[in-house]
Scaffold this motif. Structure first.
Motif, PDB file in Angstrom:
ATOM      1  N   SER A 102       5.676  33.828   3.227  1.00  0.00           N
ATOM      2  CA  SER A 102       5.183  32.730   2.385  1.00  0.00           C
ATOM      3  C   SER A 102       4.996  33.179   0.934  1.00  0.00           C
ATOM      4  CB  SER A 102       3.860  32.185   2.938  1.00  0.00           C
ATOM      5  OG  SER A 102       4.053  31.613   4.218  1.00  0.00           O
ATOM      6  N   LYS A 103       4.497  34.398   0.739  1.00  0.00           N
ATOM      7  CA  LYS A 103       4.294  34.909  -0.616  1.00  0.00           C
ATOM      8  C   LYS A 103       5.624  35.138  -1.328  1.00  0.00           C
ATOM      9  CE  LYS A 103       0.992  37.902  -1.422  1.00  0.00           C
ATOM     10  NZ  LYS A 103       0.095  39.090  -1.332  1.00  0.00           N
ATOM     11  N   VAL A 104       6.633  35.615  -0.584  1.00  0.00           N
ATOM     12  CA  VAL A 104       7.964  35.787  -1.173  1.00  0.00           C
ATOM     13  C   VAL A 104       8.523  34.432  -1.595  1.00  0.00           C
ATOM     14  CG1 VAL A 104      10.363  36.449  -0.712  1.00  0.00           C
ATOM     15  CG2 VAL A 104       8.499  37.915   0.084  1.00  0.00           C
ATOM     16  N   GLN A 105       8.392  33.445  -0.716  1.00  0.00           N
ATOM     17  CA  GLN A 105       8.929  32.111  -1.022  1.00  0.00           C
ATOM     18  C   GLN A 105       8.205  31.469  -2.200  1.00  0.00           C
ATOM     19  OE1 GLN A 105       8.553  30.498   2.974  1.00  0.00           O
ATOM     20  NE2 GLN A 105      10.779  30.553   3.238  1.00  0.00           N
ATOM     21  N   ALA A 106       6.917  31.731  -2.323  1.00  0.00           N
ATOM     22  CA  ALA A 106       6.176  31.183  -3.468  1.00  0.00           C
ATOM     23  C   ALA A 106       6.706  31.778  -4.773  1.00  0.00           C
ATOM     24  CB  ALA A 106       4.681  31.486  -3.307  1.00  0.00           C
ATOM     25  N   GLU A 107       7.023  33.051  -4.767  1.00  0.00           N
ATOM     26  CA  GLU A 107       7.572  33.691  -5.965  1.00  0.00           C
ATOM     27  C   GLU A 107       8.983  33.174  -6.256  1.00  0.00           C
ATOM     28  OE1 GLU A 107       7.003  38.083  -7.512  1.00  0.00           O
ATOM     29  OE2 GLU A 107       8.673  38.050  -6.090  1.00  0.00           O
ATOM     30  N   ILE A 108       9.767  32.971  -5.205  1.00  0.00           N
ATOM     31  CA  ILE A 108      11.118  32.419  -5.385  1.00  0.00           C
ATOM     32  C   ILE A 108      11.039  31.027  -6.000  1.00  0.00           C
ATOM     33  CG2 ILE A 108      13.140  31.533  -4.147  1.00  0.00           C
ATOM     34  CD1 ILE A 108      12.769  33.869  -2.158  1.00  0.00           C
ATOM     35  N   ASP A 109      10.149  30.201  -5.473  1.00  0.00           N
ATOM     36  CA  ASP A 109      10.005  28.838  -5.991  1.00  0.00           C
ATOM     37  C   ASP A 109       9.580  28.849  -7.460  1.00  0.00           C
ATOM     38  OD1 ASP A 109      10.712  27.933  -3.515  1.00  0.00           O
ATOM     39  OD2 ASP A 109       8.673  27.365  -2.894  1.00  0.00           O
ATOM     40  N   LYS A 110       8.726  29.777  -7.813  1.00  0.00           N
ATOM     41  CA  LYS A 110       8.219  29.857  -9.188  1.00  0.00           C
ATOM     42  C   LYS A 110       9.301  30.306 -10.164  1.00  0.00           C
ATOM     43  CE  LYS A 110       4.732  32.244 -11.999  1.00  0.00           C
ATOM     44  NZ  LYS A 110       3.623  33.238 -11.982  1.00  0.00           N
ATOM     45  N   VAL A 111      10.103  31.292  -9.765  1.00  0.00           N
ATOM     46  CA  VAL A 111      11.088  31.883 -10.675  1.00  0.00           C
ATOM     47  C   VAL A 111      12.432  31.157 -10.623  1.00  0.00           C
ATOM     48  CG1 VAL A 111      12.376  33.983 -11.257  1.00  0.00           C
ATOM     49  CG2 VAL A 111       9.981  34.139 -10.538  1.00  0.00           C
ATOM     50  N   LEU A 112      12.875  30.786  -9.411  1.00  0.00           N
ATOM     51  CA  LEU A 112      14.212  30.220  -9.231  1.00  0.00           C
ATOM     52  C   LEU A 112      14.218  28.725  -8.938  1.00  0.00           C
ATOM     53  CD1 LEU A 112      15.767  32.960  -6.890  1.00  0.00           C
ATOM     54  CD2 LEU A 112      15.978  32.799  -9.386  1.00  0.00           C
ATOM     55  N   GLY A 113      13.173  28.242  -8.293  1.00  0.00           N
ATOM     56  CA  GLY A 113      13.222  26.901  -7.748  1.00  0.00           C
ATOM     57  C   GLY A 113      14.012  26.916  -6.439  1.00  0.00           C
TER      58      GLY A 113
END
Length: 507
Positions: free
Chosen positions: A339-350
């Protein structure tokens, strides 16, 4: 009666002579064994008791040698000796010891031992590819050529990065076709990683589900697993046993079949070769071969073509594929980290933009998770064997020229003096107190020194782009009613996770 007495005396004399001969041969053999195994060096590393003929081989579980090495290091220290029949072996453990050997004394430990078993799949004293080649001029020329050619084809540059990104999209399509049903990620991940190196070497890729690829994957798995265990180790150190009719064909048929498959790819490639048009690595090698005797002396011959390309194929597919399977397994076991990885992906990449290597700097947590997968997964626990090029010394111990060296990389990646939680999956190993990514000295999954893995740049690129793309598009969960997967792996030269099922839920 006299005749019977005479016959009896003759038989008795003959039996006594045979007994004497037997005793003589036994003593002679034991003395010869002792002379072969006798260590005449002072300050040689300590080790377990060596038995006649087999040496210390019974002290090692060859199905998980790194665990045996860890146990022996507790008794004998970070540098200890073994004896595989009459072959002298020294095992190096822990970050400081391995770094001292591979970095500070890199040339002393740059050679490779000769593996007689490889003669049966085309390896010899003159044509040895790159990975297992002896250290010398030909190896240096081939490694330099290989690195230059791979860079020209985009290793570490945009063209290859774009190819990885394209393959990541194919992989996501294959996973999406599972429609949320449980599946084993082994084959699609292997297919994706293999395609990247195959397009670079042979100029072609395999469609997902391709029967030829399934055959190739089966041959690759059999080839690697056939080199593990007591019998292959024994045959390598007592090569006379390889002369027993049928033994090489039976024990090493996996390697032979893999090389036969590589030959098919190369022969097919040569039939369509046009010197005026360069398609891939194989074309460049063929062009070098055309330069004549001088090029042949530098190692550019047919046998090295098949060996170098097979080295690249195996090294460029197996370890990266296993690492990605470990990565998905850890995401199943630690959903909060996913979940933490996906949150960072969403923030940086969408959810739509594909990741690039430039994004890695802006994604410290994702980068830390990937590094921790490599550390904790322990993909190549015992590394590739080295051999001392000359007499040398390490931490006060004398190691003579020609000694086989095993670098226990597992003991480096899980060195208790270097890692806060060496036996736990803990991405914070690679983060500072402010959440920024930090490099760690004891991170050596690609080994170090002159024999460091030449595909390191490609592997780093694939791991980041494939992993980030997968978690951008899917959430990976355990199928219902499935037991928790095992967190340990099984050893077959590499350390891979046990088979597991996963569900990919589109995001």
């Amino acid at each position: 009666m006299a005749l019977l007495l005479w016959l009896g005396s003759q038989l008795s004399t003959c039996w006594n002579n045979i007994s004497i001969l037997g005793v003589f041969l036994t003593v002679f053999t034991l003395v010869l064994d002792f002379m072969k195994r006798r260590k005449k060096w002072s300050h040689y590393p300590p080790g377990p008791t060596s038995l006649p003929f087999i040496g210390t081989m019974l002290h090692i579980n060859f199905r998980s040698p790194h665990l045996s090495f860890n146990q022996l290091s507790k008794k004998f220290g970070n540098i200890f000796c073994l004896q595989n029949c009459w072959t002298n072996v020294v095992v190096l453990n822990g970050y400081k010891t391995v770094k001292d050997a591979l970095v500070h004394r890199s040339e002393d430990f740059a050679d490779r031992p000769y593996f007689s078993i490889y003669e049966h799949v085309g390896y010899g004293t003159k044509s040895e590819g790159i990975v297992m080649a002896r250290y010398g001029h030909v190896w240096k020329e081939l490694r330099k050529f290989t690195l230059t050619t791979l860079r020209n084809f985009g290793m570490g540059k945009k063209p290859l990065e774009e190819r990885v990104t394209e393959e990541a999209a194919y992989l996501c399509s294959a996973i999406r076709s599972e429609e949320g049903h449980p599946f084993d990620p082994l084959l699609p991940i292997n297919n994706a990683v293999c395609n990247v190196i195959c397009t670079t070497i042979y100029g072609e890729r395999f469609a997902y589900g391709d029967e030829m690829f399934k055959k190739l994957q089966h041959l690759l798995e059999n080839s690697i697993s056939a080199e593990v265990g007591f019998l292959p180790e024994l045959l390598n150190v007592v090569p006379i046993l390889l002369r027993i009719p049928g033994v090489p064909q039976k024990v090493f048929q996996g390697q032979k079949k893999l090389m036969d498959f590589i030959d098919v790819l190369i022969n097919k490639h040569r039939e369509t070769w046009n010197p005026a048009y360069t398609r891939d690595f194989t074309d460049v090698f063929l062009k070098e071969m055309e330069k004549g005797k001088g090029a042949e002396e530098e190692g550019f011959n047919h046998n090295n073509l098949r060996l170098v390309t097979s080295d690249l194929f195996v090294a460029g597919s197996e370890t990266t594929s296993i690492t990605l399977r470990w990565a998905l397994l850890y995401m199943l076991l630690y959903p909060e980290i996913q979940s933490k990885v996906q949150a960072e992906i969403d923030k940086v990449l969408g959810r739509e933009r594909s990741p690039t290597m430039e994004d890695q700097v802006s994604m410290p947590y994702t980068n830390a998770v990937i590094h921790e997968v490599q550390r904790c997964g322990d993909i190549v626990p015992t590394g590739l064997r080295h051999m001392t090029l000359r007499d040398t010394e390490i931490q006060g111990f004398f190691i003579p020229k020609g000694t086989t060296i095993i670098t226990n990389l597992s003991s480096v990646l899980k060195d208790e003096t270097m890692w806060e939680k060496p036996n736990q999956f803990y991405p914070e190993h690679f983060l500072d107190v402010n959440g920024r990514f930090v490099k760690r000295e004891a991170f050596m999954p690609f080994s170090a020194g002159r024999r460091i893995c030449l595909g390191e740049q490609l592997a780093r690129m694939e791991l980041f782009i494939f992993f980030t793309t997968l978690l951008q598009k899917f959430t990976f969960v355990l199928p219902e009613n499935q037991p928790r997967p095992r967190e340990d792996g099984y050893f077959a030269f590499t350390c891979a996770p046990y088979p597991y099922q996963v569900r990919a839920v589109p995001r």
